[in-house]
Each structure stands twice: as C-alpha cells, then as structure tokens.
Design an enzyme around this catalytic site. Structure first.
Site, PDB file in Angstrom:
ATOM      1  N   CYS A   1      -6.728   1.657  -2.531  1.00  0.00           N
ATOM      2  CA  CYS A   1      -6.258   0.294  -2.311  1.00  0.00           C
ATOM      3  C   CYS A   1      -5.642  -0.230  -3.603  1.00  0.00           C
ATOM      4  O   CYS A   1      -6.204  -0.033  -4.679  1.00  0.00           O
ATOM      5  CB  CYS A   1      -7.442  -0.583  -1.897  1.00  0.00           C
ATOM      6  SG  CYS A   1      -7.005  -2.298  -1.593  1.00  0.00           S
ATOM      7  N   LEU A   2      -4.516  -0.903  -3.470  1.00  0.00           N
ATOM      8  CA  LEU A   2      -3.858  -1.477  -4.645  1.00  0.00           C
ATOM      9  C   LEU A   2      -4.761  -2.469  -5.371  1.00  0.00           C
ATOM     10  O   LEU A   2      -4.615  -2.687  -6.566  1.00  0.00           O
ATOM     11  CB  LEU A   2      -2.559  -2.181  -4.226  1.00  0.00           C
ATOM     12  CG  LEU A   2      -1.450  -1.263  -3.684  1.00  0.00           C
ATOM     13  CD1 LEU A   2      -0.344  -2.086  -3.031  1.00  0.00           C
ATOM     14  CD2 LEU A   2      -0.885  -0.390  -4.780  1.00  0.00           C
TER      15      LEU A   2
ATOM     16  N   HIS B   1      -8.659  -6.454   5.296  1.00  0.00           N
ATOM     17  CA  HIS B   1      -8.404  -7.370   4.173  1.00  0.00           C
ATOM     18  C   HIS B   1      -8.378  -8.830   4.637  1.00  0.00           C
ATOM     19  O   HIS B   1      -8.765  -9.731   3.893  1.00  0.00           O
ATOM     20  CB  HIS B   1      -7.060  -7.065   3.507  1.00  0.00           C
ATOM     21  CG  HIS B   1      -7.099  -5.985   2.465  1.00  0.00           C
ATOM     22  ND1 HIS B   1      -7.831  -6.103   1.308  1.00  0.00           N
ATOM     23  CD2 HIS B   1      -6.491  -4.773   2.392  1.00  0.00           C
ATOM     24  CE1 HIS B   1      -7.660  -5.006   0.567  1.00  0.00           C
ATOM     25  NE2 HIS B   1      -6.853  -4.187   1.205  1.00  0.00           N
TER      26      HIS B   1
ATOM     27  N   GLN C   1      -4.159  -9.861  -0.894  1.00  0.00           N
ATOM     28  CA  GLN C   1      -4.036  -9.040  -2.104  1.00  0.00           C
ATOM     29  C   GLN C   1      -3.070  -9.639  -3.117  1.00  0.00           C
ATOM     30  O   GLN C   1      -3.028  -9.201  -4.269  1.00  0.00           O
ATOM     31  CB  GLN C   1      -3.582  -7.622  -1.746  1.00  0.00           C
ATOM     32  CG  GLN C   1      -4.628  -6.833  -0.974  1.00  0.00           C
ATOM     33  CD  GLN C   1      -4.164  -5.423  -0.704  1.00  0.00           C
ATOM     34  OE1 GLN C   1      -3.609  -5.157   0.356  1.00  0.00           O
ATOM     35  NE2 GLN C   1      -4.349  -4.535  -1.663  1.00  0.00           N
TER      36      GLN C   1
ATOM     37  N   HIS D   1      -7.256  -0.707   7.776  1.00  0.00           N
ATOM     38  CA  HIS D   1      -7.536  -1.058   6.377  1.00  0.00           C
ATOM     39  C   HIS D   1      -6.961  -2.435   6.044  1.00  0.00           C
ATOM     40  O   HIS D   1      -7.642  -3.281   5.463  1.00  0.00           O
ATOM     41  CB  HIS D   1      -6.947   0.033   5.472  1.00  0.00           C
ATOM     42  CG  HIS D   1      -7.053  -0.226   4.001  1.00  0.00           C
ATOM     43  ND1 HIS D   1      -7.740   0.609   3.133  1.00  0.00           N
ATOM     44  CD2 HIS D   1      -6.545  -1.217   3.217  1.00  0.00           C
ATOM     45  CE1 HIS D   1      -7.654   0.126   1.907  1.00  0.00           C
ATOM     46  NE2 HIS D   1      -6.928  -0.974   1.922  1.00  0.00           N
ATOM     47  N   GLU D   2      -5.688  -2.652   6.433  1.00  0.00           N
ATOM     48  CA  GLU D   2      -5.051  -3.941   6.116  1.00  0.00           C
ATOM     49  C   GLU D   2      -5.690  -5.081   6.904  1.00  0.00           C
ATOM     50  O   GLU D   2      -5.889  -6.179   6.378  1.00  0.00           O
ATOM     51  CB  GLU D   2      -3.544  -3.900   6.405  1.00  0.00           C
ATOM     52  CG  GLU D   2      -2.752  -2.835   5.674  1.00  0.00           C
ATOM     53  CD  GLU D   2      -3.068  -2.699   4.210  1.00  0.00           C
ATOM     54  OE1 GLU D   2      -3.448  -3.698   3.559  1.00  0.00           O
ATOM     55  OE2 GLU D   2      -2.965  -1.567   3.703  1.00  0.00           O
TER      56      GLU D   2
ATOM     57  N   GLY E   1       0.592   0.134   2.347  1.00  0.00           N
ATOM     58  CA  GLY E   1       0.238  -1.075   3.055  1.00  0.00           C
ATOM     59  C   GLY E   1      -0.240  -2.120   2.064  1.00  0.00           C
ATOM     60  O   GLY E   1      -0.728  -1.784   0.981  1.00  0.00           O
TER      61      GLY E   1
HETATM   62 NI    NI Z   1      -6.195  -2.344   0.504  1.00  0.00          NI
END
Ligand code: NI
Length: 162
Positions: A91-92, A137, A52, A133-134, A47
């Site tokens: 997380c990226l 963000h 991000q 989670h997304e 995701g």
């Molecule tokens: Ni993330």
C-alpha cells in the site's frame, strides 16, 4: 499534473470512515485527476483511495494494467463476492511493508463514474483484490489488519502498491 501528499500509516485520517459524495463537483473531478497523477507517479501504484491523500470521501481509482485501464469509482458498493485468493499486498500508505491477505476471487461492484452515471463491474483475480483493498480504505481498514498469519514483512522494492 498535481501530486498530492500521501497520508502514511500512523496518521489517524487513515482510520476514519469516509463520507459519500453527494454531488460531483469540480473539486471531485480534480480529486480524481490528482489521485491518478499521484498513483502513476514513478509507477508506484495500482490503486489509490481518497483518504490516502487526506480526503475523507468515498472515491478510489484502480489500474492493474489490464484492458480496463484506469477505473474510477465514486460511492462504490460491493454487491456480491465469491471465492477466495490469498496473495501479497502492499500500500502506498504503508511503505516498505507487505503481507498475505485473503480476498474474494470475484467481486461485483456498483459505483458512479465522473459523469454521475451508475455502472456495475464484475472483476476477478488481481482487479478484484485491488477493488477490495481500496474499498477497505473508505472504511478505515488497512491490508495489514487482515494478514492471514498475523505478520507483516519487509517489502521488496518492486512490489505493487495499492
Ligand atoms: Ni492501500
């Protein structure tokens, strides 16, 4: 194929609230495509959300490897949640870190697709976790803010990231 640079924890952009998309322009379509390229690159993520990559718009995509494949969300709104699941997340934008996070087991979410059509999706388990989670963000919230024991650990290199 266009990769975008990831915004990494510590950058204030990740802490901002994203704005709704008021018109699905070619820029938004390109954003969706680039998010996918960036997420799938090197099989890194399940995701990714627009902030991000430095775009403060309410857009994210997920692909947890189930039958849904990739799902794109524009202006998502979580309508219902139920249950609970504790599991590790990554997380990226928070490379090399993991912690346990308590999420709803079930979510019902409404959003627009890239054609501007509204859809409602019910999700459970990992897909529900990833959507939460997304969605966080988009409000400047990171998973490490929600560690169940208040600790953050070093991640294994093969952990999935969102
Ligand atoms: Ni993330």
């Amino acid at each position: 194929m266009a990769l975008r640079n990831l915004v990494i924890e510590g950058d204030p952009l990740l802490r901002k609230k994203s704005r709704p998309v008021d018109e699905i322009t070619p820029r938004i379509i390109k954003l969706l495509d680039d998010l996918a390229d960036t997420m799938y690159y090197d099989n890194r993520g399940i995701g990714i959300a627009a902030p991000q990559v430095g775009v403060l718009r309410r857009v994210f995509i997920v692909d947890v490897g189930d039958d849904h494949g990739k799902i794109e969300f524009i202006n998502p709104e979580i309508l219902e949640t139920s249950g609970s699941q504790v599991g590790s997340e990554g997380c990226l934008s928070v490379p090399g870190k993991t912690c346990e996070v308590d999420r709803p087991f079930y979510v019902k979410v409404k959003a627009l697709d890239r054609e501007g059509n509204e859809f409602v999706l019910e999700a459970e388990d990992l897909l529900a976790r990833c959507i939460c989670h997304e969605n966080d963000h988009l409000d400047g919230i990171l998973f490490i803010d929600k560690s169940v024991d208040g600790k953050v650990y070093k991640a294994e290199s093969d952990d999935e990231e969102e």
